[in-house]
Write a protein that holds these residues in place. Structure first.
Motif, short mmCIF file in Angstrom:
data_model
loop_
_atom_site.label_atom_id
_atom_site.label_comp_id
_atom_site.label_asym_id
_atom_site.label_seq_id
_atom_site.Cartn_x
_atom_site.Cartn_y
_atom_site.Cartn_z
N ILE A 56 0.83 -1.21 0.00
CA ILE A 56 0.00 0.00 0.00
C ILE A 56 0.86 1.25 0.00
N VAL A 57 1.83 1.30 0.90
CA VAL A 57 2.73 2.46 0.97
C VAL A 57 3.48 2.62 -0.36
N GLY A 58 3.94 1.50 -0.91
CA GLY A 58 4.68 1.53 -2.16
C GLY A 58 3.86 2.07 -3.32
N GLU A 59 2.57 1.71 -3.36
CA GLU A 59 1.70 2.22 -4.44
C GLU A 59 1.53 3.73 -4.33
N VAL A 60 1.32 4.22 -3.12
CA VAL A 60 1.16 5.67 -2.91
C VAL A 60 2.43 6.40 -3.31
N GLU A 61 3.58 5.88 -2.92
CA GLU A 61 4.85 6.55 -3.23
C GLU A 61 5.21 6.41 -4.70
N GLU A 85 -0.51 5.57 8.72
CA GLU A 85 0.50 6.24 9.55
C GLU A 85 1.76 6.57 8.74
N ARG A 86 2.16 5.63 7.91
CA ARG A 86 3.47 5.74 7.25
C ARG A 86 3.50 6.74 6.11
N ILE A 87 2.36 7.04 5.51
CA ILE A 87 2.38 7.96 4.37
C ILE A 87 2.31 9.42 4.81
N GLY A 88 2.18 9.65 6.11
CA GLY A 88 2.30 10.99 6.66
C GLY A 88 1.31 11.99 6.10
N ASP A 89 1.82 13.15 5.64
CA ASP A 89 0.91 14.21 5.22
C ASP A 89 0.32 13.99 3.83
N ARG A 90 0.62 12.86 3.22
CA ARG A 90 -0.08 12.49 1.99
C ARG A 90 -1.53 12.08 2.29
N LEU A 91 -1.80 11.71 3.53
CA LEU A 91 -3.10 11.17 3.91
C LEU A 91 -4.12 12.27 4.16
N THR A 92 -5.30 12.11 3.55
CA THR A 92 -6.45 12.94 3.89
C THR A 92 -7.32 12.24 4.92
N ARG A 93 -7.57 10.96 4.69
CA ARG A 93 -8.42 10.21 5.61
C ARG A 93 -8.23 8.71 5.36
N ALA A 94 -8.35 7.93 6.42
CA ALA A 94 -8.44 6.47 6.30
C ALA A 94 -9.90 6.08 6.49
N VAL A 95 -10.35 5.15 5.68
CA VAL A 95 -11.73 4.66 5.78
C VAL A 95 -11.69 3.14 5.94
N PHE A 96 -12.36 2.67 6.98
CA PHE A 96 -12.40 1.24 7.29
C PHE A 96 -13.81 0.72 6.99
#
Length: 232
Positions: A56-61, A85-96
């Motif tokens: 997931i982190v790799g796809e975002v980066e 947590e790991r993508i830092g300020d790239r995150l707007t929101r997590a949805v579960f």
């Protein structure tokens, strides 16, 4: 508009989001459904739970995404919560989406509702893989026969190592901006760990009157909720 990264739960790949992807793109968002290692077209790739976090982190980066909404369904809430947590300020929101959430030092297996031993035995007995669902497992979840067939026919065995490996959180999950979508046909109340997180001012609860696979049973409604999450 936002960048949605959609991660389906156990046994499923990016294809599970097809109906939701179409709706979100029509609303103007960029959407990236992701298949985790060891599943669907990536079947046979060795994968622990940390592998899925890195997926997931790799796809975002790799795509250099900003304004990211990470969406995790069922099992995938565990790697999505850590990736958020790991993508830092790239995150707007997590949805579960009717999802498990990561608990530091705990695994999917350790919180299994029938007890860890039963799930561990099932994985060992199936060569280290968690066997896919049967049609009967989808009963009572608001699905048509056609939708059930699509889930069952498309499912692949889930890598057991990803279920047994514990999560690792750098900070409390309740500090993240998050939405939890509870699907009421799969139980009226969130689990205790989710209920605790929902006491955070950063977390929001949304309910859907459907079962555990809303991307199949109510894709348009789910897409609307995800769209609204951006402004929540």
């Amino acid at each position: 508009m936002s960048n949605f990264v959609l991660v389906a739960g156990a046994w499923l790949g990016s294809w599970a989001w097809d109906g939701v992807v179409a709706e979100l793109r029509e609303a103007g968002h960029d959407v990236y459904p992701l298949t985790l290692s060891g599943l669907a077209e990536k079947r046979g790739v060795p994968a622990g739970q940390e592998t899925h976090v890195r997926d997931i982190v790799g796809e975002v980066e790799r795509l250099d995404l900003r304004d990211v909404v990470l969406v995790g369904h069922s099992y995938s809430g565990i790697p999505v919560g850590q990736a958020a947590e790991r993508i830092g300020d790239r995150l707007t929101r997590a949805v579960f989406v009717d999802a498990n959430v990561p608990v530091d030092g705990e695994s999917f297996v350790s919180s299994w509702w029938e007890g860890p031993a039963k799930l561990e035995a099932a994985i060992v007995g199936n060569g280290g893989l968690w066997a896919p669902l049967a049609a009967a497992d989808c009963d009572g979840q608001g699905l048509t026969e056609e939708q059930i067939a699509r889930i069952v026919d498309g499912a692949t065995p889930h890598p057991g190592a990803s279920l047994a490996e514990p999560a690792a959180l750098a900070r409390p999950l309740g500090e993240l901006p998050a939405m939890y979508i509870k699907c009421l046909l799969d139980g009226a109340e969130p689990s205790d760990d989710v209920a605790k997180l929902l006491t955070s001012e950063h977390w929001q609860l949304v309910q859907m009157d459907t079962g555990h696979w809303p991307m199949f049973s109510q894709p348009r409604e789910l897409a609307r909720i995800l769209h609204d999450a951006v402004g929540a």
